[in-house]
Design an enzyme around this catalytic site. Structure first.
Site, short mmCIF file in Angstrom:
data_model
loop_
_atom_site.label_atom_id
_atom_site.label_comp_id
_atom_site.label_asym_id
_atom_site.label_seq_id
_atom_site.Cartn_x
_atom_site.Cartn_y
_atom_site.Cartn_z
N GLU A 1 0.82 -1.21 0.00
CA GLU A 1 0.00 0.00 0.00
C GLU A 1 0.86 1.27 0.00
O GLU A 1 0.37 2.36 -0.33
CB GLU A 1 -0.93 0.02 1.22
CG GLU A 1 -0.21 0.12 2.54
CD GLU A 1 -1.15 -0.13 3.72
OE1 GLU A 1 -1.14 0.68 4.65
OE2 GLU A 1 -1.87 -1.15 3.69
N ARG B 1 -2.97 -0.28 -9.72
CA ARG B 1 -2.08 0.79 -9.28
C ARG B 1 -0.79 0.86 -10.10
O ARG B 1 -0.22 1.94 -10.27
CB ARG B 1 -1.77 0.64 -7.79
CG ARG B 1 -2.93 1.10 -6.91
CD ARG B 1 -2.65 0.97 -5.44
NE ARG B 1 -3.71 1.62 -4.66
CZ ARG B 1 -3.91 1.43 -3.37
NH1 ARG B 1 -3.13 0.59 -2.69
NH2 ARG B 1 -4.88 2.06 -2.73
N ARG C 1 -4.85 6.63 -2.74
CA ARG C 1 -3.39 6.70 -2.71
C ARG C 1 -2.82 7.28 -4.01
O ARG C 1 -1.71 7.80 -4.02
CB ARG C 1 -2.80 5.35 -2.38
CG ARG C 1 -3.28 4.83 -1.03
CD ARG C 1 -2.30 3.96 -0.30
NE ARG C 1 -2.93 3.33 0.85
CZ ARG C 1 -3.06 3.90 2.05
NH1 ARG C 1 -2.60 5.12 2.24
NH2 ARG C 1 -3.65 3.24 3.05
#
Length: 446
Positions: free
Chosen positions: A334, A365, A406
């Site tokens: 993360e 991501r 994020r």
């Protein structure tokens, strides 16, 4: 401003004209808050969560448990009302367990903890429980939890997708026992079964059969929190069989839990010190923790910073230079977006490894970071299990977030050093850090 305009508006990421020097109080950990809510809901007596994170993901968890019959009362002291919105010192949640029941409908949003931790809880409820969520949630894997619950005797209707939407037909109890799962795509599959296991008639024995297992610190967090509420857990970390976790059946005790600050949410603020050659202090940083974010002390130090844990908290300072890094992030995936953002501003190349599972997170991501950093003039390429980043002069432009909190904070980090970066849908930070933009501008005194 309408909700749709909030999501499509471009937020000008503040450019840092000098070194930051700030103390930033980070609200409570999402991971601890949501695990604490589940364990308190399964307890034999009421409990408290103090200084919880109040964000989209945690409110979804609380509302889901309420739909199953659990009472959750929120209190904020009058002296701390201002900070209570994000889990300040004045906030506490009283959790009063009750008989779990359906029929119920649970909105998971795009919260991995909600969509994965609650189907085992729903299996203990009396009646059907339907799970639904955001469009992206349909693409995130749930097969590990679904297949395991089926193997343990739960009826689940998902049209064979191993994904949302689905309905768990709770029988009021679950025998439990031995089950094999492949948790290569998410350690949450294992945590999901362990959290509810004390309430299974036979407890559970979970055997991970996959070749890799990401985010081990989150499983350690689950185990530590289970033990804190009276559960007996055998695990590989304490001499148990490799890749096997056993939880014995027992009552779950109601506890008074104070939630640690979310160390992963501290990342952009620590990165600000590194990027600007400044100093940031994070109060209440724990001396010992299972949170993956604690690895930032080592990683950001290797990239050119320095840190000291004092009575005031974690004091992190930047040296004015950022170094590239070759690092395995498999246990702390993360943190990858923020590390990639810093690496794009470094003085040498970086290789981020061990994070192939990030393709299945809130968004892909790895693809998103590659596209957005390259869109600002960067040189990022995907590898089989990560990213290779070669720093180049960057320019302003729109940094898309893909509804991923994020990604929004990663773009903001780059914006500190690159004038003209605009963050699309910065509101997505509400998932775990609702006051991010205010905290960011206050840090910079913009």
């Amino acid at each position: 401003m309408t909700e749709s305009s909030v999501h499509t508006a471009h937020w000008p990421a503040p450019y840092a004209s000098g070194a930051v020097d700030a103390t930033v109080t980070v609200p409570g950990s999402k991971s601890v808050t949501n695990r604490g809510l589940v364990l308190a809901a399964l307890a034999a007596e009421p409990g408290w969560l103090r200084r919880p994170l109040r964000s989209r993901d945690t409110l979804l968890m609380a509302d889901a448990l309420r739909a199953l019959g659990v009472r959750i009362e929120e209190t904020v002291s009058s002296s701390s009302a201002a900070v209570g919105a994000t889990g300040g010192t004045g906030e506490a949640w009283r959790v009063i367990p009750a008989g779990l029941h359906g029929p119920a409908t649970i909105d998971v949003g795009n919260a991995g903890t909600v969509m994965r931790f609650l189907p085992p809880v729903a299996a203990l409820a009396d009646g059907p429980v339907r799970f639904d969520g955001d469009p992206r949630s349909y693409e995130r894997p749930l097969h590990g939890v679904v297949d395991a619950l089926r193997a343990l005797g739960t009826r689940i209707d998902d049209d064979g997708r191993g994904a949302l939407p689905l309905t768990v037909h709770g029988g009021g109890a679950l025998d439990g026992g031995r089950v094999e799962i492949d948790a290569s795509s998410s350690s949450q599959f294992i945590s999901a079964l362990l959290l509810s296991a004390p309430r299974f008639n036979q407890g559970v024995e979970v055997r991970h059969t996959g070749a890799t297992l990401p985010s081990l610190p989150h499983i350690r967090m689950t185990v530590d929190m289970l033990r804190a509420v009276g559960a007996q857990v055998d695990e590989p970390e304490t001499g148990g069989e490799p890749n096997v976790w056993r939880v014995s059946p027992s009552a779950v005790l109601g506890r008074d839990l104070t939630v640690e600050p979310d160390l992963s949410n501290a990342q952009p603020f620590l990165a600000a010190a590194l990027v600007t050659g400044g100093r940031v202090t994070i109060p209440d940083w724990p001396a010992h923790t299972t949170q993956p974010g604690d690895a930032l002390r080592e990683i950001f130090t290797a990239m050119g910073g320095g840190c000291e844990l004092t009575e005031r908290g974690l004091e992190f300072t930047g040296s004015g230079r950022i170094h590239g890094i070759d690092v395995d992030l498999s246990e702390v995936g993360e943190l990858t977006p923020g590390i990639a953002a810093v690496a794009a501003l470094a003085d040498s190349p970086s290789t981020l490894r061990g994070v192939a599972h990030l393709r299945l997170h809130e968004t892909d991501r790895l693809a998103a970071l590659t596209a957005e950093i390259n869109g600002l003039g960067g040189d990022v390429s995907e590898t089989d299990d990560g990213l290779r980043i070669r720093p180049r002069p960057l320019h302003g432009g729109v940094f898309h977030t893909y509804d991923d909190h994020r990604m929004a904070t990663a773009g903001s980090i780059i914006g500190l050093a690159v004038d003209g970066v605009q963050i699309e849908n910065v509101a997505t930070t509400a998932k775990t850090l609702p006051d991010f933009t205010e905290m960011w501008t206050e840090m910079l005194k913009v």
